[in-house]
Scaffold this motif. Structure first.
Motif, short mmCIF file in Angstrom:
data_model
loop_
_atom_site.label_atom_id
_atom_site.label_comp_id
_atom_site.label_asym_id
_atom_site.label_seq_id
_atom_site.Cartn_x
_atom_site.Cartn_y
_atom_site.Cartn_z
N HIS A 187 -134.97 -39.44 41.51
CA HIS A 187 -134.48 -38.24 41.09
C HIS A 187 -134.12 -37.27 42.16
CE1 HIS A 187 -138.66 -37.17 41.63
NE2 HIS A 187 -138.16 -36.04 41.50
N LEU A 188 -134.77 -37.43 43.46
CA LEU A 188 -134.30 -36.56 44.38
C LEU A 188 -132.67 -36.69 45.10
CD1 LEU A 188 -137.41 -37.03 46.53
CD2 LEU A 188 -137.13 -35.26 45.05
N THR A 189 -132.06 -38.09 44.69
CA THR A 189 -130.69 -37.97 45.06
C THR A 189 -129.83 -37.86 43.78
OG1 THR A 189 -131.22 -40.46 44.79
CG2 THR A 189 -131.41 -39.68 46.93
N VAL A 215 -130.89 -32.46 40.80
CA VAL A 215 -132.03 -32.62 41.29
C VAL A 215 -133.14 -31.43 41.08
CG1 VAL A 215 -131.31 -31.76 43.46
CG2 VAL A 215 -133.27 -33.13 43.40
N TYR A 258 -134.57 -31.52 37.76
CA TYR A 258 -135.78 -32.71 37.74
C TYR A 258 -136.78 -32.10 38.38
CZ TYR A 258 -131.88 -35.88 36.28
OH TYR A 258 -130.82 -36.28 35.36
N ARG A 259 -136.43 -31.49 39.55
CA ARG A 259 -137.99 -30.95 40.21
C ARG A 259 -138.58 -29.88 39.51
NH1 ARG A 259 -138.63 -31.26 45.64
NH2 ARG A 259 -140.86 -30.75 44.77
#
Length: 522
Positions: A18-20, A24, A27-28
């Protein structure tokens, strides 16, 4: 009944996918919401619960967008979705997509790793002199416990645990501080103005910690060696391991105590290696002291470079970039022509030196700058310039300045300083008590010389040593230092304050004259 979305437990580093992703930040924020909920002992969250706690700036307006983000995190393995049967009141509800979500083990581990990453980026660390004092205190507690026939397991475990935590904090903060210090020296983490504002405090901070590390580091090394003498530390490590293993689960009980004992042995070995050099390797405390000492001249070099840059040392490339910006910002061509003439000084030949009569004529009838050279009024140049190539007339040479008074003052100052130094050397090398506590009160010159000699002696001190001999940097004096077993404290008074430290037997020899400061130590 609608089936839940696939769990999608991808192998490897799937929970970091999910960081890319494009969203993002959403998601964080969703993952942080689940971590906060877990801290409050809430295991499951519904989509509307997640939407309610998301920050306003990134909160989706529609609940379907939150559900989509949750389903994506389920696919990557960060979350797990279970059917939400608690709100089913009719048969039609079974055909609706209703799920509750909870963190997976992989998702929680990924968030913890990201939190540690964020903390490491913002961490600067500190050199903790207080931690050194705490380590000394805990080692003395362990010495008392080691002297008992049956050490109390609870007290032993608490003392070792406090020692390990303080040592770990000291080591981690020291590594973080030295890393941030190097970035500061490179001016990566701080601007020039901020650096110049606090560089004095930083240097004083380093010097104070280095002094504490020299004195307390040797004391810690002696305490460690006392505990290791005859294996006195081993029963304490086993007692702490046994107390930790008492809380192990039945599946781990068979090997828990052995594993705990190995962990405590490794922690003790790390502590000892940090303060005592072994197997031809320098101790970490000595390496830290060397790095900290080396950082001080580096900081001063940065300050000197910044001051030289501010004092007018030009950077040609920076000057040309600034000039190009001025040309670009000029309002018209006339301004650019004036800037060109000022910057490069490409004037016509009229800039040559002329006499007062010519200057007066030019002031009365000025010539425009655009006048061609052939059409301009001729200039009358001095015959002296045309004949000799120099406009200056030769005359009497300048009178030689008399510097006898300045030389006399310098000689008096040098003689005074030499007399003060000789008196200080005679004071320290004179007969008297061989204890530091017997030196009494010292004048500033004698105290400064004493500190230099004491620093030379402590620089050669190694863990486990009881005496040392060192020579001053100019080779004119020798100091012999020996520790005392009574643990007493010495105080040396000066006009600017009192110097305190462990008492030692001291002998100072003036190698130039052979004078020794000796005495009986009782």
């Amino acid at each position: 009944m609608t089936s839940p979305p696939p769990t999608g437990r991808s192998s490897g580093y799937g929970p970091f996918a999910h960081l890319t992703a494009p969203n993002v930040l959403v998601y964080r924020a969703v993952m942080r919401a689940f971590l906060v909920a877990k801290e409050r002992f809430a295991v499951h969250l519904r989509p509307e619960d997640v939407q309610a706690v998301l920050p306003v700036g990134i909160r989706p307006g529609e609940l379907d967008a939150v559900v989509k983000a949750l389903d994506s995190l389920v696919t990557w393995g960060n979350l797990r979705a279970d059917p939400d049967t608690g709100r089913v009141t009719a048969v039609e509800d079974f055909y609706r997509k209703r799920f509750i979500y909870q963190l997976t083990h992989e998702g929680e581990a990924a968030e913890q790793a990201l939190s540690a990453y964020d903390d490491a980026l913002g961490r600067r660390g500190a050199l903790q002199a207080v931690a050194l004092h705490d380590i000394v205190t805990q080692l003395r507690v362990l010495l008392v416990l080691a002297a008992e026939e049956e050490p109390d397991p609870a007290k032993t475990h608490l003392a070792l645990d406090a020692l390990a935590s303080r040592f770990a904090a000291l080591a981690d903060n020291a590594r973080a501080f030295m890393g941030s210090l190097q970035r500061t020296i490179d001016l990566h983490d701080v601007g020039e103005e901020v650096f110049l504002a606090y560089k004095d405090q930083l240097i004083q901070y380093l010097e104070r910690f280095i002094q504490d590390l020299i004195t307390l580091g040797a004391r810690i090394a002696r305490l460690i060696l006392e505990l290791e003498d005859g294996g006195r530390i081993q029963p304490l490590l086993r007692a702490a391991a046994a107390r930790e293993a008492a809380d192990a689960t039945p599946q781990e009980a068979a090997y828990a105590e052995q594993a705990a004992h190995e962990r405590w042995v490794a922690r003790w070995a790390g502590l000892a290696a940090w303060f005592i050099g072994r197997d031809g390797r320098e101790s970490q405390s000595r390496l830290l002291r060397g790095r900290a000492l080396g950082a001080i001249p580096q900081l001063l070099a940065v300050v000197r470079a910044l001051n030289e840059r501010r004092a007018g040392r030009s950077d040609r490339s920076a000057d040309f970039r600034t000039l190009a910006r001025w040309f670009a910002e000029a309002p018209d061509d006339d301004a650019r022509h004036r800037l060109w003439r000022v910057a490069f000084g490409l004037y016509p030949a009229r800039h040559l030196s002329v006499d007062a009569e010519t200057l007066a004529a030019r002031s009365a009838r000025p010539e425009a700058a655009a006048t061609p050279w052939a059409e301009a009024e001729p200039l009358r140049i001095s015959p002296q310039l045309r004949r000799t190539g120099s406009y200056e007339r030769r005359g009497k040479p300048r009178k030689v300045e008399d510097r006898q008074e300045a030389r006399r003052l310098l000689a008096e100052t040098a003689a005074k300083q030499a007399a003060e130094t000789a008196a200080a050397r005679a004071r320290l090398a004179a007969g008297g008590s061989a204890r530091l506590s017997g030196l009494g009160e010292l004048d500033p010159v004698s105290f400064r010389l004493f500190l230099q000699l004491l620093g030379d002696a402590l620089a050669t001190w190694r863990p486990g040593m009881t005496h040392t001999t060192a020579t001053s940097s100019d080779g004119s004096m020798e100091i012999r230092l020996r520790s005392l077993p009574d643990g007493s404290t010495a105080e040396i008074r000066t006009p600017h304050g009192t110097f305190r430290g462990p008492d030692h037997a001291i002998e100072i020899v003036d190698l130039a004259t052979g004078t020794e400061g000796t005495g009986d130590v009782r």
